[in-house]
Scaffold this motif. Sequence first.
Motif, short mmCIF file in Angstrom:
data_model
loop_
_atom_site.label_atom_id
_atom_site.label_comp_id
_atom_site.label_asym_id
_atom_site.label_seq_id
_atom_site.Cartn_x
_atom_site.Cartn_y
_atom_site.Cartn_z
N ALA A 31 2.07 4.99 25.03
CA ALA A 31 1.90 3.55 23.26
C ALA A 31 1.04 4.30 22.65
N TYR A 42 0.23 7.27 22.56
CA TYR A 42 0.77 8.63 21.94
C TYR A 42 2.69 8.26 20.50
N VAL A 43 2.93 6.47 21.05
CA VAL A 43 4.27 7.01 20.36
C VAL A 43 3.19 6.01 19.10
N LYS A 96 4.80 8.64 15.75
CA LYS A 96 5.75 8.23 15.17
C LYS A 96 5.72 7.33 14.48
N PHE A 156 7.62 4.04 12.99
CA PHE A 156 8.78 3.38 13.42
C PHE A 156 8.27 1.89 12.69
N ARG A 170 3.06 -1.32 12.11
CA ARG A 170 1.84 -1.95 12.39
C ARG A 170 1.40 -2.90 13.00
N VAL A 228 2.12 -3.58 15.37
CA VAL A 228 1.93 -3.51 17.18
C VAL A 228 0.35 -3.03 17.21
N LEU A 271 11.02 5.34 22.47
CA LEU A 271 9.93 4.81 21.35
C LEU A 271 10.13 3.30 22.41
N TYR A 310 7.41 3.82 26.13
CA TYR A 310 6.99 3.95 26.13
C TYR A 310 5.85 2.96 25.85
N MET A 311 6.47 2.31 25.01
CA MET A 311 5.47 0.73 24.30
C MET A 311 5.59 -0.27 25.72
N LEU A 312 6.72 -0.02 26.39
CA LEU A 312 7.43 -1.32 27.11
C LEU A 312 6.38 -1.40 28.15
N LEU A 355 2.18 -1.50 27.69
CA LEU A 355 1.48 -2.57 26.71
C LEU A 355 2.14 -3.40 26.95
N ARG A 372 -6.58 -3.50 4.86
CA ARG A 372 -5.19 -3.02 4.32
C ARG A 372 -5.53 -2.73 2.97
#
Lengths: 267, 351, 292
Positions: A83, A85-86, A90, A92, A96, A98, C11, C14-16, C18, C283
């Motif tokens: 996660a 890494y993404v 990257k 997408f 933010r 996430v 993508l 990869y996050m699944l 988490l 921010r």
Amino acid sequence: MKRKTWIFLMSTLIIFGVVFPIIVIFFWAFSERWYGTSLLPSKWGLKWFKVLLEGGDLGKSIYLSFTIAPLVVLFSALISIPAAYVVGTKSFKGKRLVENLVLIPLIVPPIASGIGLLSMYTNWGMIGSYWGVVLVHMIGGIPYMFRSVAAAFESIDPALEEASRTLGATRLQTMLKVYVPLVSPGVLAGSIFTFAWSLNEFVLTLLVGLPNITTLPVQIFHYVGGYYIAPAPASALSVVLIIPSILIVLLMERFVKIEYTAGAGLK
Amino acid sequence: MPEVVLEGIKKIYGKKVLASSIDYLKIEDGEFFVLLGPSGCGKTTTLRIIAGLIKPTEGRLYVGGKDITDLPPEKRNITMVFQNFALFPHLNVFENIAYGLKMRKLPKDEIETRVKDAARLMRIDQLLDRKIDQLSGGQQQRVGVARAIAPHPDIILFDEPLSNLDAKLREEVRFELKEVHKQIGTTSVYVTHDQAEAMVMADRIAVMRAGKIVQLGKPKEIYFRPKNLFVAGFIGIMSHLPVEVLESDGENLKVRLETGAVINSRGLLSAGEKGFMIIRPESLEVVSKESDDENIVKGLLVNSIFLGNEVEYRIKVGNEEIRAKLKPHEDKYKPGEEVNLKIMNSWVVKD
Amino acid sequence: MEAGKFERLKLFLYMLPLIGFYSVMFITPIVLIFLQSLGLYSLGHMGETHFTLEYYKKFFELGGTYMHALWFSTWNSAVAALIIAVLAYLMALFFHFIEFKGKKIVTAIYKIPLFIPYLISAFAWWTLLTPGGYIQRFLAWLGIIGETTQLVNDKFGIGIIVANVWINLPYMVVLLVGALKMIDPSIIEASRTLGAGFWSTVKNVIFPLTIPSFIAGSLLVFIGMFGAFSVPFILGGSWPKYMSITIYEDVVDRGEWGVGSVQAVVYMIAAVLIAYLYTKIMRGMRGGGERA
């Protein structure tokens, strides 16, 4: 001269303020007898460590704390690295979101989410299970790991991946030769924080780990959490936990920028 | 009379790194003084010692006869313009310029007029309400200068103020700063590594190397009468040829090149000494082979580079290569040809 | 690179792990707590469920246990946060601006409390502040307090504040030192050459530029103390209590899951609110202060 005394005073105050409460814990741990009115223990010794060892509490707690923590680090890393890494490399939609959502488990008081977990674990029959405790430790461990690793990925120039590919490296070779060496400091920092987190986690362990999983903090709670506080055995147990904690601080100072990772941990 | 005197100033880092070492330097009241040198030569260190941002290891610093060595920067009435502008990002243009005036606890209407005066001088009076991040680099540095002018300091220090601007803008602001200095007349010390900037702006230049002042003088003096090869090379383009001095009469010299040619030159060496003849590219002329003029050397044209308004020749003389600049219509020679060069002007230094 | 459908699916994969982990271990319990607070689910497995606002009424009862707990945990943590803010700012200035021999050692030592388990820190302060403890005795000897004055388990939560400050101070210092490092040193020099002394520069330049980090850090420190369990458990008194303690007692000792869940919901709302404010401030800082 005036400036020097001022610096000296400030440093002494800081060191004393930090060290004094810890020293008192050591006093208690190595005191065999300490009357209320005297300034120092009247008899020093290892009595309390022996008592705890013979009762089996100490050995069991050390075993639990120090086997659970590495497992938490391992599984947190396995979940966080892909996660991170993404998120780190990257761009997408919802990236933010996430990043920010991963913070929330650190901010929500554990006692609040803990009562829900307590109920779920009861349903699943997982109260007092070793792996159940590993899982609850990961709730707070993953954010530290994730942030450190994501920050490490983010700091890598994307041109490096492209350069590596144009120079004839395959995807896998690029991973091994470019990403692994550049990300490992982030993984190290994240591991240290996650390890420390697991060693210190108390509330969730207390809720879902009892009665079997008495990690060091839970064991300490036995001696201080009731109506009667027993400082000596609690201190002996604390010493066992304080020493690795101090080692961790020194390790962090030596190998990773704590200012950077601590900020990253909660950003 | 806020003239600045540096006396035996030394700044040593660690055990031996000599950042700045100035035996005696006097900067006159109202002068525009430039410290020039390559990076790491100690010019910025020297400037920061004057500002009070660095404490010298040894030596005293006087402004208007008063010893200010031990005063902190805020008590010196010396302001500074920074390379990266160093504007306060949380304040707008007006507040930035007013900052030094507020610190001097001036009355409100006085602050207002002074800010407006400084802004008008720097031609930013339309921008007073702007936020800093809404300004271009050139505008930001104008604010930086206005902020340094407004408190009417004894001295203004400039730390490479134009090096973060692009080339075209740099040239423009350069003249502007000179104009402003003419109007306000405040003693100014200006640090730069850009010799063109130094030439345009300076009343006097100090060329520095390794913490020390190598040569101090007016721009023309430094250009035409450099003290050594370092100064000559740092200020403008030059070529040099090893020579031996045959005769010396005052500053007029007769020297012999390694090729055997004898040339009339100028310099401060005496007969029998060896040295280097410095030749600026514009003081060379390619003459016809039949010419029997004085001061002629033979060379081999190695390369010719077309630069638009001029042509640069690389010519081999003996073992050295020298550079000459010609007008395009004089470019009649081909690489490989032998040429005769007339040295119209040269200067000999020892090292 | 084109982010086609296939790419996006990758993508997501990869996050699944988490997302899956937190869905089960974090979001599910929170949803259940929320349902329980409205009577729509029974965390205690009591069978029968139906919608009710009874638990919320109980929580919001004026002068009741819970309003007291909420108020006490709020003001007590706020006081600690304020003390931390002031002390941490001074320490951060000290560590950032002053070079001295042995600084490395001091900067390592001041962080130790970050890594000491809360329970131990709380207990260490209990031994110091309890009647007969070093600090309590010392203060009594100085005549500042009486010999039997309670500094722990008291109704003001003095012990809680002291321990909380000790635990959280280094975190705030680390954060503020980071913020100070972001300030371009030449801005500070500019202020000095314009006639501002050190403290005047702190007031006019450094402090305004660090306000966002200052507020963000204080918010994080506050929520940490506001929801902490160990410190008020060891050092708190029998009245008033922190809300974390009343949750624990309601659920573990008395099986009152309903009102326990309402308190948990209040904690979560506070946490989400603070997380929102925090990210917003951060921010804003990235957007506005970048140039400096």
